[in-house]
Design a protein around this motif. Structure first.
Motif, short mmCIF file in Angstrom:
data_model
loop_
_atom_site.label_atom_id
_atom_site.label_comp_id
_atom_site.label_asym_id
_atom_site.label_seq_id
_atom_site.Cartn_x
_atom_site.Cartn_y
_atom_site.Cartn_z
N GLU B 55 0.82 -1.21 0.00
CA GLU B 55 0.00 0.00 0.00
C GLU B 55 0.86 1.26 0.00
OE1 GLU B 55 -3.73 0.72 2.12
OE2 GLU B 55 -3.40 -1.30 2.85
N ARG C 11 -12.43 5.49 0.70
CA ARG C 11 -11.74 4.21 0.68
C ARG C 11 -10.52 4.24 1.61
NH1 ARG C 11 -9.66 3.16 -4.37
NH2 ARG C 11 -10.82 4.73 -5.51
N GLU C 12 -9.80 5.38 1.61
CA GLU C 12 -8.63 5.47 2.48
C GLU C 12 -9.03 5.35 3.94
OE1 GLU C 12 -6.39 8.93 1.77
OE2 GLU C 12 -5.30 8.09 0.09
N SER C 15 -9.97 1.76 4.77
CA SER C 15 -8.75 0.95 4.78
C SER C 15 -7.93 1.20 6.04
CB SER C 15 -7.95 1.24 3.52
OG SER C 15 -6.69 0.72 3.62
N CYS C 16 -7.85 2.50 6.45
CA CYS C 16 -7.13 2.86 7.68
C CYS C 16 -7.72 2.13 8.88
CB CYS C 16 -7.24 4.35 7.97
SG CYS C 16 -6.05 5.34 7.13
N ILE C 19 -6.98 -1.61 8.78
CA ILE C 19 -5.56 -1.94 9.02
C ILE C 19 -5.21 -1.73 10.48
CG2 ILE C 19 -3.23 -1.11 8.58
CD1 ILE C 19 -3.91 -0.92 5.73
N SER C 59 -7.85 -7.42 3.82
CA SER C 59 -9.06 -6.88 3.22
C SER C 59 -9.00 -5.36 3.15
CB SER C 59 -10.30 -7.34 3.98
OG SER C 59 -10.17 -7.05 5.33
N GLY C 60 -8.29 -4.72 4.09
CA GLY C 60 -8.08 -3.29 3.99
C GLY C 60 -7.31 -2.93 2.73
N MET C 61 -6.29 -3.74 2.43
CA MET C 61 -5.52 -3.50 1.21
C MET C 61 -6.38 -3.68 -0.03
SD MET C 61 -2.03 -5.29 0.09
CE MET C 61 -2.74 -6.79 -0.46
N ILE C 63 -9.58 -3.25 -0.33
CA ILE C 63 -10.53 -2.15 -0.50
C ILE C 63 -9.82 -0.90 -1.00
CG2 ILE C 63 -11.96 -0.55 0.84
CD1 ILE C 63 -12.90 -2.93 2.42
N TYR C 64 -8.57 -0.68 -0.56
CA TYR C 64 -7.87 0.54 -0.96
C TYR C 64 -7.56 0.54 -2.46
CZ TYR C 64 -4.08 3.83 -1.57
OH TYR C 64 -3.30 4.84 -2.03
#
Lengths: 165, 89, 145
Positions: B55, C11-12, C15-16, C19, C59-61, C63-64
């Motif tokens: 990321e 989205r950020e 994702s934050c 994570i 899954s956060g990655m 979605i980002y």
């Protein structure tokens, strides 16, 4: 099971072919592709009403098992995390012999995997005649082993039996 | 440096701390199965670090590395378990 | 109306959050690896914490990035880790029982003892007894003199 694999491959191929053409009417990103894939899968599931009744009944139960499993996983993690962070131990570890109702190898594997990932239990051993599963449980309230056995039997084992019956 | 990058930096630092703490358990672990558990946790931590690094840089090739690593971590812990079973019989 | 929303920012943020939650679970399970008293308790805490933490981070990655091929790879990794982590834990735990790795002294092993005696394994179920035996062995060893 076979029907589900067949439908999955059909929906995947259809989505792939649709999005590999040159000029697309909708943007190409994860949301649109996932929505289209799930839409095709739902249509195929509805069509299964006419030729495969058992698949039509079992797919909602499978999704129900998946959601219940995710909920239990999250709750178990929060419980264990709380016990790790606070200095006092709330755990009363106990070894439990759980008599199995499920018979085939696939069901036993599924049950043991789910038990390992959920509420503070770890599957240790299966006896050689495949009738008793040994669990290492962390949280047993008031030494009440029967309650935990009933909880696992009515929570996961019943759902797995419904799925594979 | 916006909020997103700050979050990623915090996550990276926390995972590095995890690696160090796991190394402590790997060193002092009284029995061999303890060390296998620590090894399992190593692999999981490294997969998480690869995900966060992906990321950071936006370079998508590293996800394949994470896939292969998860495969090899599983193989490693299984083969260590069979090794212990073999040497004590 | 829909054009005014900054989808990248949303989205950020999602994702934050994912994570940070995942990293928190990983950190807590690593602390548990250090301070829980017994191998079996450590094992059962670690397997759950790591699997959930890894799933949340990945899954956060997914979605980002918001691309289908990356989402597919991420789902493959998550499904694979959800299948293999409990299998590895079961194999290691079973090996530990057969190798007489001691339990915590507060563990109630009533229902296991019968099985262990049947398999000729039931010598060191208790941790204190195990440590005493180790000390006796060290005293009796000829290399110590």
């Amino acid at each position: 099971m076979k029907t589900f694999v067949f439908h999955f491959i059909v929906a995947f191929t259809a989505t792939y072919l649709f999005f590999s053409q040159a000029d697309l009417p909708i943007p190409y990103n994860a949301e649109t592709t996932t929505a289209m894939f799930l839409g095709i899968l739902t249509l195929l599931w509805l069509s299964a009403l006419f030729y495969n009744k058992s698949y039509f009944r079992k797919l909602p139960k499978a999704i129900n098992l998946l959601l219940y499993f995710l909920k239990e996983l999250f709750l178990a993690n929060i419980k264990v995390a709380f016990d790790i962070v606070t200095p006092h131990y709330y755990m009363r570890p106990t070894i439990i012999a759980l008599p199995l109702t499920v018979k085939s190898d696939l069901e036993i594997t599924l049950l043991a995997n789910i038990i390992t990932l959920t509420p503070g239990t770890l599957s240790i051993d299966v006896r050689k005649d495949k009738k008793i599963l040994f669990l290492h449980a962390l949280y047993v309230k008031d030494d009440d082993i029967e309650q935990l056995k009933n909880y696992i039997k009515h929570g996961f084992e019943r759902r797995i039996l419904e799925l594979t019956a | 440096m916006n909020l997103f990058q700050v979050t990623l930096t915090i996550a990276m630092v926390a995972l590095s701390l995890c690696l160090v703490l796991t190394a402590v358990r790997f060193a002092i672990g009284p029995t061999l199965p303890d060390r296998i558990t620590a090894f399992d946790l190593f692999v999981a931590n490294v997969i998480g670090m690869i995900a966060i690094y992906t990321e950071f840089t936006g370079n998508e090739d590293f996800i394949d590395v994470a896939m292969i690593l998860s495969l090899f971590g599983f193989l490693g812990s299984i083969s260590f378990a069979y090794y212990i079973m073999r040497i004590t019989k | 109306m829909l054009e005014n929303i900054d989808w990248l920012l949303i989205r950020e943020i999602i994702s934050c959050v994912l994570i940070l939650t995942g990293v928190l679970f990983m950190l807590i399970s690593t602390l548990g690896l250090l301070r829980l008293p017994d191998f079996y308790i450590r094992m059962s805490a670690i397997t759950k914490g790591t699997t959930l933490g890894l799933g949340l981070i990945l899954s956060g990655m997914g979605i980002y990035f918001n691309q289908p091929d990356i989402l597919l790879k991420v789902l493959a990794i998550i499904v694979f880790s959800f299948i293999t982590a409990p299998v590895a834990a079961h194999v290691v735990g079973r090996t530990a029982v057969q190798n007489k790795i001691p339990f915590w002294d507060r563990t109630k092993t009533k229902e296991l003892n019968e099985y262990l005696e049947q398999e000729n394994l039931g010598e060191h179920v208790n941790r204190d007894k195990y440590i005493e035996d180790l000390k006796k062995k060290k005293k009796n060893a000829p290399g110590n003199q």
